[in-house]
Design a protein around this motif. Structure first.
Motif, mmCIF file in Angstrom:
data_model
loop_
_atom_site.group_PDB
_atom_site.id
_atom_site.type_symbol
_atom_site.label_atom_id
_atom_site.label_comp_id
_atom_site.label_asym_id
_atom_site.label_seq_id
_atom_site.Cartn_x
_atom_site.Cartn_y
_atom_site.Cartn_z
ATOM 1 N N GLU A 127 1.404 4.774 -2.582
ATOM 2 C CA GLU A 127 0.978 5.848 -2.359
ATOM 3 C C GLU A 127 2.541 6.754 -2.833
ATOM 4 O OE1 GLU A 127 -0.949 7.655 1.634
ATOM 5 O OE2 GLU A 127 0.209 5.245 1.878
ATOM 6 N N ARG A 133 -5.995 6.255 -4.484
ATOM 7 C CA ARG A 133 -5.442 5.645 -2.739
ATOM 8 C C ARG A 133 -6.680 5.470 -2.162
ATOM 9 N NH1 ARG A 133 -3.435 11.097 -3.431
ATOM 10 N NH2 ARG A 133 -1.343 11.529 -4.451
ATOM 11 N N TYR A 160 0.514 -0.900 0.059
ATOM 12 C CA TYR A 160 -0.509 -0.101 0.020
ATOM 13 C C TYR A 160 0.729 0.932 -0.019
ATOM 14 C CZ TYR A 160 -2.770 3.719 1.651
ATOM 15 O OH TYR A 160 -3.366 5.266 2.218
ATOM 16 N N HIS A 161 1.869 1.572 1.131
ATOM 17 C CA HIS A 161 2.766 2.354 0.893
ATOM 18 C C HIS A 161 3.519 2.541 -0.962
ATOM 19 C CE1 HIS A 161 3.290 1.581 5.616
ATOM 20 N NE2 HIS A 161 1.710 2.713 5.205
ATOM 21 N N ALA A 195 -5.715 1.885 -0.266
ATOM 22 C CA ALA A 195 -6.227 1.429 1.182
ATOM 23 C C ALA A 195 -7.278 0.662 1.362
ATOM 24 C CB ALA A 195 -6.716 3.034 1.364
ATOM 25 N N PRO A 228 -1.718 4.907 6.333
ATOM 26 C CA PRO A 228 -1.216 5.881 5.257
ATOM 27 C C PRO A 228 0.894 6.149 5.174
ATOM 28 C CG PRO A 228 -1.789 7.487 5.915
ATOM 29 C CD PRO A 228 -2.867 6.586 6.505
#
Length: 886
Positions: free
Chosen positions: A817, A853, A813-814, A857, A865
């Motif tokens: 981002e 995003r 996920y990071h 998420a 985040p």
């Protein structure tokens, strides 16, 4: 009736005898006075007579008497009664008036006596000469009576001798008359038997006129005795029936053989006359050609050579060999040929010449033709055709009307003329209808003196030259129309004019379409080859479009202004034709752009492919077929098509509108923006959006494929915390950078329309009523920013859908981002999309990145985040190492 008081100078009243005697005495006295001067002698006589009779002539009544005396009737009238007049006068007149009347009558009597004496004196010599003449005539009459008696005696003797001669010859007179008639008949029969031989001899030397005269002399005899004749009839009667059978004895006439021989020579004469009629028509054509060649030669020698004076050495036979058509017709009638047959033969002799001229004109497009090509010199073609055909027709019709003035002959002339002019107008339609000429193919080119390629196909007919040719045709046909008014040449000529003008307008736009096909094909070849010259290729198409439209409409204006009378009757139709062709070429261009970049269904076409002659329609069909067969390399082609469609939608339609306004000024009160113009703008905008959508779809699909491959092949569940931006993001950034550069190279604007807002960021969701493709977004405007933003939006949307099918770890996920932050920094913060980082497009990109995003998420096992400071530090480190920058 005489005036009151009888007046002076009244004649017709005989003077008394005493006065006549006295007049002679007076005349005797004055006879010897001045005889040499008649006027002086007459004046002296008047003086003497006035002295003798007093001054009665000077006044008719005393001046003291004012009362008028009643007028009297003329005394020389046949119904004058003197006693009644006297009684009436005494009863109705007073004594004083009677006294005055008496004096007046005395004066009148004196005056009349004087006038009578004057007349006698003046005509005395004539009276004497008349008396002498009467005396001489009396003497001559006596001598004449004796001579008349002698003449009478001689006439009696002559009569007696004539009676004696008549008595002696009367017995044999009838016999002499019969013998004289037999001799005359024998002479005629002998001449009749000699006629066939004489005709043959005359025809052998070409003296057909003499042969016809021989035949016409015996034609009544042959008609009467040339067949079987009846020698007599025998009647058999019966008492039992009223039927009387008749038996006829026939005998073969000796004239049968003569008639057969004469008819044989008659047939030869007829054939010769037919040939001479054809020769007369040929000579007329040669004479017309000679007159045309020497028309400008004013020298006397040339005139003598042109007129071909008669050779004095020619014999009568050679002169007779040159017969006119009228003379041939008269000779045919003498030979007994029916008038209808003569009419047909006369027409055929001229038809050969006229049909030959038309056949030669019909072969004007063959090698070796004497006619100038209509595409290069239409007026010269029409003038030569009219010289060869119409002049011959004028001669034929004039002679025909003079020889055959009856109604049936006029009907026959009308039928023949209709057939001839059908061929004439068919030739003109084919020659002047340039819409049937196929425009030159771009592959059939040659090289000019400068080394530049130029088409080798046929060129367009000059508009002014075409109208001049049509004017010549109309003027030349006016004379023929007067000769054959029932043929309707005026209507046929108007049909040719309208067809030629319509064809010229159509040809001008077809020629423009051919040029546009070449330009669009060249632009597509440059785009397919990956060249960087898209802008110049698109500009060339735009220049061809604008210049061709200007040239075509200028030609239409020349057609209208050169001979306005010829198109006045259908001016509105002409205006509608030009507008319709202008609209069609815009639609065909748009359809060609769409067909080269999209798979088009029947409901998706800008226009139908219904014109088989349209080069753009053919090119659209070929492009659509090629695309349907699997051709998909359309990204750069679509970009070039966007540039062209933008030009057509903006400047192209405005150019057409201004030129049409110049050619056909709008009437007062007319709408400033016609319906067809609005329709064209809507179609141009629709086509522009369609090709732009194809470009964004292709470009976004390529980037999406790259993202999908790298995303699907990564194990996101075991991903660790990110340390750098994934290399694929550099590739994505480079692709978007390349799209932006390609749009700029194609000449697309780089600013967003001021109509864009937060609600309408320059791109909109796909709907079924706009563009028929599978792209989730379609550009609202065809500018560089909007197209780039649309591609980015489509990529982000697809990326969001890919992420929705994944399961992400916290590290994964990071990483997502970090990738989103990299794209946002290069697309929005560095103002690569939109006029400013806070513009409508930038907001739309931020919104989509935020959605990505949120989706990431939602698919992560841990939705915490990444620290923004870490994101900034990583991106700064990438930039310091020379990372990708948009």
């Amino acid at each position: 009736p005489p005036p009151d008081g009888f007046g002076d100078g009244v004649v017709g009243v005989r003077a008394p005898a005493s006065n006549r005697v006295r007049g002679r005495t007076v005349s005797g006295v004055t006879t010897g006075v001045a005889m040499s001067d008649p006027e002086s002698k007459a004046q002296r006589v008047r003086t003497l007579l006035a002295g003798y009779y007093g001054h009665a002539q000077s006044s008719a009544s005393p001046s003291s008497l004012q009362q008028r005396v009643p007028s009297v009737p003329p005394i020389d009238a046949p119904d004058f009664d003197p006693e009644t007049w006297v009684c009436d006068t005494l009863r109705d007149t007073s004594l004083g008036q009677l006294s005055v009347k008496c004096q007046q009558m005395k004066r009148e009597a004196v005056a009349l006596n004087g006038e009578s004496q004057m007349l006698v004196y003046e005509n005395y010599s004539k009276f004497i000469a008349a008396t002498d003449t009467v005396r001489d005539v009396a003497k001559n009459v006596v001598e004449m009576e004796g001579k008349m008696a002698q003449l009478k005696q001689q006439m009696l003797l002559t009569t007696e001798k004539a009676q004696a001669v008549d008595k002696n010859l009367g017995i044999r007179r009838e016999q002499v008359e019969q013998l004289s008639g037999v001799r005359s008949l024998i002479s005629k029969l002998q001449a009749a038997f000699e006629v066939p031989r004489k005709m043959e001899t005359a025809l052998d030397v070409g003296a057909v006129t003499l042969a016809v005269s021989y035949y016409s002399a015996i034609a009544p005899l042959l008609a009467k005795y040339g067949g079987d004749i009846e020698l007599g009839t025998t009647h058999i009667s019966t008492k039992t029936t009223t039927h009387v059978p008749t038996r006829t004895n026939t005998h073969v006439s000796p004239f049968v053989d003569v008639k057969k021989a004469a008819d044989t020579q008659k047939g030869v004469a007829v054939e010769m006359l037919i040939g001479k009629m054809a020769a007369a028509a040929t000579r007329g054509r040669a004479a017309r050609e000679t007159r045309r060649n020497n028309r400008d030669d004013a020298s006397e020698t040339s005139k003598k050579e042109t007129d071909n004076p008669e050779d004095p050495t020619q014999t009568a036979t050679s002169k007779s060999s040159h017969l006119t058509s009228a003379e041939c017709v008269c000779l045919l009638e003498k030979l007994g040929v029916a008038r209808e047959a003569s009419r047909v033969l006369f027409a055929k002799s001229h038809l050969t010449c006229m049909e030959g001229a038309l056949a030669m004109a019909a072969r004007h497009d063959t090698s070796g033709s004497v006619y100038p090509p209509p595409s290069a010199d239409p007026r010269g073609f029409v003038e030569k055709l009219d010289r060869e055909f119409l002049e011959a027709f004028h001669q034929f019709a004039d002679e025909f009307n003079a020889l055959f003035p009856d109604g049936d002959s006029k009907n026959y002339l009308t039928v023949v003329s209709k057939k001839l002019f059908s061929l004439y107008f068919a030739i003109l339609k084919k020659a002047l209808d340039v819409s049937t000429v196929v425009p030159p193919d771009s592959h059939e080119t040659s090289v000019d003196t400068k080394g530049n390629p130029e088409p080798t196909g046929p060129k367009l007919v000059d508009a002014k030259g075409l109208m001049a040719a049509l004017a010549v045709m109309a003027a030349d046909l006016s004379g023929a129309h007067r000769l054959v008014p029932r043929v309707g040449l005026g209507d046929r000529a108007s049909e040719v004019v309208e067809r030629a003008v319509r064809g010229r307008v159509t040809a001008a736009f077809l020629d423009l379409e051919a040029s546009l096909v070449d330009a669009i094909r060249e632009a597509e070849e440059i785009a397919s080859g990956g060249g960087n010259d898209l802008r110049s290729a698109g500009e060339r198409v735009c220049l061809v479009f604008a210049g061709g439209i200007a040239q075509s409409l200028t030609d239409c204006q020349n057609l209208l202004e050169e001979r306005p009378v010829m198109v006045q009757s259908w001016r509105l139709e002409f205006e509608g034709l030009v507008k319709a062709r202008s609209k069609e070429i815009v639609e065909n261009v748009l359809q060609r752009l769409v067909a080269g970049t999209c798979v088009c269904g029947e409901t998706e076409t800008v226009c139908a492919y219904d014109d088989e002659r349209s080069p753009l329609a053919d090119a659209s069909r070929d492009a659509a077929t090629r695309f349907a067969n699997g051709f998909r390399d359309t990204e750069n082609i679509s970009l070039a098509a966007v540039t062209i469609a933008n030009f057509v939608a903006s400047e192209g339609i405005d150019c057409i509108t201004n030129l049409l306004q110049k050619c056909f000024p709008r009437r007062s009160g007319g709408d400033g923006n016609d319906e067809w113009e609005n329709d064209l703008r809507a179609k141009a905008s629709s086509a522009s959006v369609r090709v732009a959508s194809e470009f964004t779809k292709t470009a976004s699909g390529r980037i999406t494929s790259l993202i999908r491959r790298t995303t699907v092949t990564t194990n996101w569940r075991e991903a660790r915390e990110p340390r750098v931006v994934r290399p694929v993001m550099d590739a994505v950034a480079d692709e978007i950078d390349g799209i932006n550069a390609a749009c700029a190279a194609a000449g697309l604007l780089d600013d967003v329309s001021q109509s864009a807002s937060a609600d309408d960021p320059g791109m909109r969701k796909q709907s079924a009523t706009t563009v028929h493709d599978t792209s989730p977004f379609t550009p609202a405007e065809c500018t560089r920013d909007v197209l780039t933003a649309t591609v980015v939006a489509a990529v982000l949307k697809s990326w969001q859908e890919i992420i929705a099918g994944l399961t992400l770890s916290k590290g994964g996920y990071h990483q997502m981002e970090l990738d989103f932050a990299f794209l946002e920094a290069h697309l929005v913060t560095e103002k690569k999309v939109g006029a400013s980082g806070t513009g409508a497009l930038a907001k739309a990109i931020r919104l989509l990145l935020e959605e990505c995003r949120d989706t990431a998420a939602s698919r992560s096992v841990d939705g915490t985040p990444l620290d923004p400071a870490i994101v900034t530090r990583i991106l700064s480190a990438k930039g310091s190492r020379g990372g990708s920058s948009l």
